[in-house]
Design an enzyme around this catalytic site. Structure first.
Site, PDB file in Angstrom:
ATOM      1  N   LYS A 121     -94.416 -50.615  58.153  1.00  0.00           N
ATOM      2  CA  LYS A 121     -93.452 -49.803  58.901  1.00  0.00           C
ATOM      3  C   LYS A 121     -92.130 -49.667  58.166  1.00  0.00           C
ATOM      4  O   LYS A 121     -91.474 -48.631  58.267  1.00  0.00           O
ATOM      5  CB  LYS A 121     -93.218 -50.407  60.286  1.00  0.00           C
ATOM      6  CG  LYS A 121     -94.324 -50.128  61.283  1.00  0.00           C
ATOM      7  CD  LYS A 121     -93.810 -50.277  62.699  1.00  0.00           C
ATOM      8  CE  LYS A 121     -94.870 -50.001  63.733  1.00  0.00           C
ATOM      9  NZ  LYS A 121     -94.397 -50.267  65.101  1.00  0.00           N
ATOM     10  N   LYS A 204    -106.117 -46.395  60.417  1.00  0.00           N
ATOM     11  CA  LYS A 204    -106.395 -46.440  61.859  1.00  0.00           C
ATOM     12  C   LYS A 204    -105.828 -45.212  62.564  1.00  0.00           C
ATOM     13  O   LYS A 204    -104.851 -44.627  62.100  1.00  0.00           O
ATOM     14  CB  LYS A 204    -105.865 -47.738  62.478  1.00  0.00           C
ATOM     15  CG  LYS A 204    -104.383 -47.795  62.667  1.00  0.00           C
ATOM     16  CD  LYS A 204    -103.974 -48.858  63.701  1.00  0.00           C
ATOM     17  CE  LYS A 204    -102.492 -48.680  63.968  1.00  0.00           C
ATOM     18  NZ  LYS A 204    -101.949 -49.407  65.076  1.00  0.00           N
ATOM     19  N   LYS A 207    -100.629 -43.102  66.897  1.00  0.00           N
ATOM     20  CA  LYS A 207     -99.771 -42.077  67.494  1.00  0.00           C
ATOM     21  C   LYS A 207     -98.658 -41.672  66.545  1.00  0.00           C
ATOM     22  O   LYS A 207     -98.011 -40.659  66.739  1.00  0.00           O
ATOM     23  CB  LYS A 207     -99.219 -42.526  68.847  1.00  0.00           C
ATOM     24  CG  LYS A 207     -98.627 -43.912  68.906  1.00  0.00           C
ATOM     25  CD  LYS A 207     -98.416 -44.311  70.391  1.00  0.00           C
ATOM     26  CE  LYS A 207     -98.321 -45.801  70.563  1.00  0.00           C
ATOM     27  NZ  LYS A 207     -98.604 -46.248  71.915  1.00  0.00           N
TER      28      LYS A 207
END
Ligand code: AMP
Ligand code: TRP
Length: 346
Positions: A121, A204, A207
């Site tokens: 991230k 994966k 969203k």
């Protein structure tokens, strides 16, 4: 699911989902559906909309509020019953942030430095990541341990965070010479613990993926779902007879697993039905199955979203009940750590 964890502590389930955008088919199959199964088995359960986790990366305030209510609607539509489970948002219960601070002082920099989600991230620009993003797993440990929860159903991507939760509990117990926090048991089960992107079988479904074609959103309409599966990346080979034949075929395996999860069967059973057929035949069947499952869910979410005050009322009620469970735990934590909590009448 094993019940061997922390026999001293009664079984209690806790899990959280971030209100940082809409729900995906990955969240639904890997998390929500399994939460409902646990609730329906009669396990004492808390489900938390983790807004404090969401703001570790920038969230537009109005969108955060909307996403929190929409996520609550998703839980309710999926079958979480607010009378049997506790459904609430994290920021309404102060114990999460309080205990997270204490855990920031228990967790070691070296432990957090190893977290792959932080590395992913934060990307290349780590200097610019928030301190909250780095400390994220300590807050997650606080979420769980503030309730002495013993079992945590999550997708595969959360495994490392749960190992850190165990390490924090063990170190706290050791440092203060107590047997206070349970060592939690991750529950990562089923065929859908890692639903992959429809565009790239090595990533994966998420969203936060830039491409909307990579995921099925719970709010997608039937045409969009059919189109996304039609365009999903696959290979030209027909479906094999056994799971071994899916080796090295990540995209094919993903679609078969999604089919198995949606129809509540195994990968083997799906292959027994479709062996020898190509994706031209399989994809429309998969799309029909997904639409049949998701259409009622998204209709129910739309119905619930028409009354945001009722959602806020349910969340407030959940927070009261969560707070009542967490407060005595926090009082004991302060006692153990040596903080004077009582304020005698002056
Ligand atoms: P998040 O949306 O990251 O807050 O994740 C909420 C829950 O959904 C966690 O238990 C995740 O492990 C699970 N989850 C998210 N994406 C996937 C996926 N692609 N496959 C399976 N589970 C997922
Ligand atoms: N980190 C989890 C995710 O992104 C969400 C989460 C926060 C969570 N607190 C938790 C999951 C406690 C399980 C238990 O998916």
């Amino acid at each position: 699911m094993s019940d061997t964890a922390a026999p001293r502590h009664p079984m209690r389930v806790f899990s959280g989902v971030q209100p940082s955008g809409g729900l995906t088919l990955g969240n639904y199959l890997g998390a929500l559906r399994r939460f409902v199964e646990m609730q329906d088995r009669g396990v004492d359960s808390l489900f938390c909309l983790v807004d404090l986790h969401a703001i570790t990366v920038w969230q537009d305030p109005a969108k955060l509020r909307h996403a929190t209510r929409e996520l609550a609607a998703g839980f309710l539509a999926a079958g979480i019953d607010p009378a049997r489970s506790i459904l609430f948002n994290q920021s309404q219960v102060a114990a999460h942030a309080e205990l997270a601070w204490i855990f920031n002082c228990v967790a070691r920099m070296g432990w957090l430095n190893r977290m792959t989600q932080f590395k992913d991230k934060a990307g290349k620009n780590r200097e610019n990541a928030s301190v909250g993003l780095f400390a994220y797993p300590a807050l997650m440990a606080a979420d769980i341990l503030a309730y002495h929860a013993t079992h945590v159903p999550v997708g595969e991507d959360q495994k490392q965070h749960l190992e850190l939760t165990r390490d924090i509990a063990i170190k706290f117990n050791h440092d203060y010479g107590v047997d206070f926090f349970p060592v939690v048991e991750p529950v990562i089960e089923g065929v859908a613990t890692r639903v992959m992107s429809l565009r790239d079988g090595t990533r994966k479904m998420s969203k936060s993926d830039a491409s909307d074609m990579s995921r099925i959103n719970l709010t997608d309409d039937a045409d969009t779902i059919a189109q996304k599966f039609r365009k999903a990346r696959t290979d030209p080979e027909p479906l094999p007879e056994t799971p071994a034949g899916l080796e090295g075929r990540a995209e094919a395996r993903n679609l078969v697993n999604i089919y198995a999860a949606l129809s509540d069967t195994s990968t083997e059973a799906v292959l027994a039905e479709f062996a020898g057929q190509g994706f031209g035949a399989f994809k429309p069947k998969l799309a029909d199955l997904a639409v049949a499952t998701l259409a009622p869910l998204s209709a129910e979410m739309t119905r619930l979203m028409a009354d945001p005050a009722e959602i806020d009322r349910l969340l407030g009620d959940g927070a009261d009940r969560a707070d009542a469970l967490a407060q005595p735990v926090m009082a004991q934590v302060c006692e153990i750590v040596g903080m004077i909590r009582s304020r005698p009448a002056r």
